[in-house]
Write an enzyme that holds these catalytic residues in place. Structure first.
Site, PDB file in Angstrom:
ATOM      1  N   SER A 184       0.851  -1.186   0.000  1.00 20.69           N
ATOM      2  CA  SER A 184       0.000   0.000   0.000  1.00 20.69           C
ATOM      3  C   SER A 184       0.890   1.241   0.000  1.00 20.69           C
ATOM      4  O   SER A 184       1.630   1.457  -0.962  1.00 20.69           O
ATOM      5  CB  SER A 184      -0.947  -0.027   1.208  1.00 20.69           C
ATOM      6  N   THR A 185       0.876   2.033   1.052  1.00 16.06           N
ATOM      7  CA  THR A 185       1.676   3.256   1.114  1.00 16.06           C
ATOM      8  C   THR A 185       3.159   2.951   0.896  1.00 16.06           C
ATOM      9  O   THR A 185       3.740   2.137   1.598  1.00 16.06           O
ATOM     10  CB  THR A 185       1.490   3.942   2.480  1.00 16.06           C
ATOM     11  N   HIS A 211      -2.836  -1.139  -3.139  1.00 16.65           N
ATOM     12  CA  HIS A 211      -3.981  -0.267  -2.881  1.00 16.65           C
ATOM     13  C   HIS A 211      -3.874   0.987  -3.737  1.00 16.65           C
ATOM     14  O   HIS A 211      -2.996   1.830  -3.514  1.00 16.65           O
ATOM     15  CB  HIS A 211      -4.034   0.131  -1.406  1.00 16.65           C
ATOM     16  N   MET A 305       0.050   0.875   5.348  1.00 14.94           N
ATOM     17  CA  MET A 305      -0.594   1.034   6.649  1.00 14.94           C
ATOM     18  C   MET A 305      -1.735   0.031   6.795  1.00 14.94           C
ATOM     19  O   MET A 305      -2.278  -0.474   5.811  1.00 14.94           O
ATOM     20  CB  MET A 305      -1.127   2.458   6.818  1.00 14.94           C
ATOM     21  N   ASP A 308      -4.006  -5.260   6.094  1.00 14.13           N
ATOM     22  CA  ASP A 308      -4.484  -6.051   4.962  1.00 14.13           C
ATOM     23  C   ASP A 308      -3.418  -7.056   4.538  1.00 14.13           C
ATOM     24  O   ASP A 308      -2.260  -6.698   4.310  1.00 14.13           O
ATOM     25  CB  ASP A 308      -4.842  -5.126   3.796  1.00 14.13           C
TER      26      ASP A 308
END
Length: 364
Positions: A184-185, A211, A305, A308
């Site tokens: 993600s991030t 994401h 973050m 998941d």
């Protein structure tokens, strides 16, 4: 108090973003209308975090970001339009050192802003807490470290409590194996590092859940395809799960692994409300476990973050598969991989630049 500098040429967007953060008790907000004004304000405001529009007059967001990273590094969150042009610019910004991005409100902006306000606040707050050593030109920093390690064999970094047997190569039926990657991030630069080091004859297909909005994942796939020996495609329809390919999950949806006439396929599905983030890493891994032998699967959970992927990859590990968590020292946010480690589901904890070598060792 978190000092925030909002940089946007739209007076309405500045007003709306200012209103969002004015309602938060721990933010102090300043404003700039373009990149030039932002650079002038940096030494006066000394912001803890900057939100930066991509397209502005006098000095655009990418030029301003490059100057910020060179002159006064601080965490930057890009505010990007959900267009193909905006996606390409955002991926470039992440390469230059931006921590994250948020979608720029479209349509009825005053109505849309209420819907995305919680995400904006969460991402900006997280960016403000991100040590700049992890966000400053991540891609260049990681590539430099990779070059430094090229002549050295990686030392085994088996997670605490794991047997050395975990480092033995997996023995899957290759037509039934896969590498499942979640991030993600900070994910795009990490994917650059991971995928660009895998050879064209890598024996397992790779499926990636990053994401991102749907308007960004096609640009991500195109960009990675130009960097990698493997063929990188976005999953927009059912596709045979074949070695030599990297399958990027389409944004704003979920990507599943399935079987058709006994052959493995990858396909996109509507985003399930049972999962918070999309494309969902947990749902992707869970779908693979429904019909594939865990012994033929490798799960890789990288920067991001939240949690998941941690639950499903822990089940993959417990079923006999192999799992790799990115180490905290290279993760922009050690949320997702950290949760996998805390759950006892990580066989290995590796800096991002050593994950490709670990994968190659595992697949023999």
């Amino acid at each position: 108090m978190i000092k925030l500098l909002v940089v946007d040429d739209s007076a309405l967007v500045r007003k709306l973003l200012g209103g969002i953060f004015a309602s938060e008790p721990d933010f102090s907000v300043s404003f700039a209308r373009n990149g030039r004004e932002a650079l002038e304000l940096l030494p006066k405001v000394e912001p803890d975090v900057v939100t930066l529009d991509v397209h502005m007059p006098e000095m655009d967001g990418l030029t301003c970001l490059d100057r910020i990273m060179a002159e006064r590094p601080c965490p930057v969150v890009m505010v990007s339009s959900l267009t193909a042009l905006g996606a390409d610019a955002t991926l470039r910004a992440l390469d230059l050192g931006a921590v994250d991005f948020v979608p720029k409100p479209s349509g009825a902006i005053s109505l849309e802003i209420d819907r995305i306000a919680p995400v904006i606040v969460q991402k900006v707050r997280l960016a403000a807490e991100t040590p700049i050593r992890k966000s400053l030109r991540l891609a260049e920093r990681v590539r430099a470290r990779v070059r430094a390690f090229e002549s050295r064999a990686p030392e085994p970094r088996i997670a605490a409590g794991r047997s050395p047997a975990a480092s033995r190569p997996i023995r899957p039926r290759l037509e039934r194996g896969a590498v499942l990657v979640g991030c993600s991030t900070g994910g795009p630069p990490a994917l650059d590092t991971l995928l660009s080091q895998l050879p064209a004859d890598f024996p397992l297909p790779v499926v990636v859940a990053q994401h991102m909005p749907s308007s960004f994942t096609a640009a991500l796939a195109r960009r990675l395809d130009g960097l990698c020996a493997l063929s990188v495609v976005e999953v927009t329809r059912p596709m045979p799960l074949e070695p030599g390919h990297v399958f990027i999950a389409r944004g704003d949806a979920d990507t599943l692994l399935s079987s058709r006439a006994g052959e493995p396929f990858v396909l996109t599905a509507p985003a399930s409300p049972a999962y918070l983030w999309h494309p969902s890493v947990d749902r992707m891994v869970a779908s693979a476990l429904e019909f594939m032998d865990p012994a033929g699967l490798v799960g890789v959970l990288m920067t991001g973050m939240g949690r998941d992927g941690a639950e499903a990859m822990t089940r993959l590990h417990q079923g006999g598969g192999r799992t790799i968590a990115e180490a905290e020292e290279t993760a922009v946010v050690w949320g997702m991989p950290g949760e996998l480690v805390k759950a006892g589901g990580a066989d290995f904890v590796e800096p991002v630049h050593l994950i490709p070598q670990r994968l190659l060792a595992l697949v023999g």
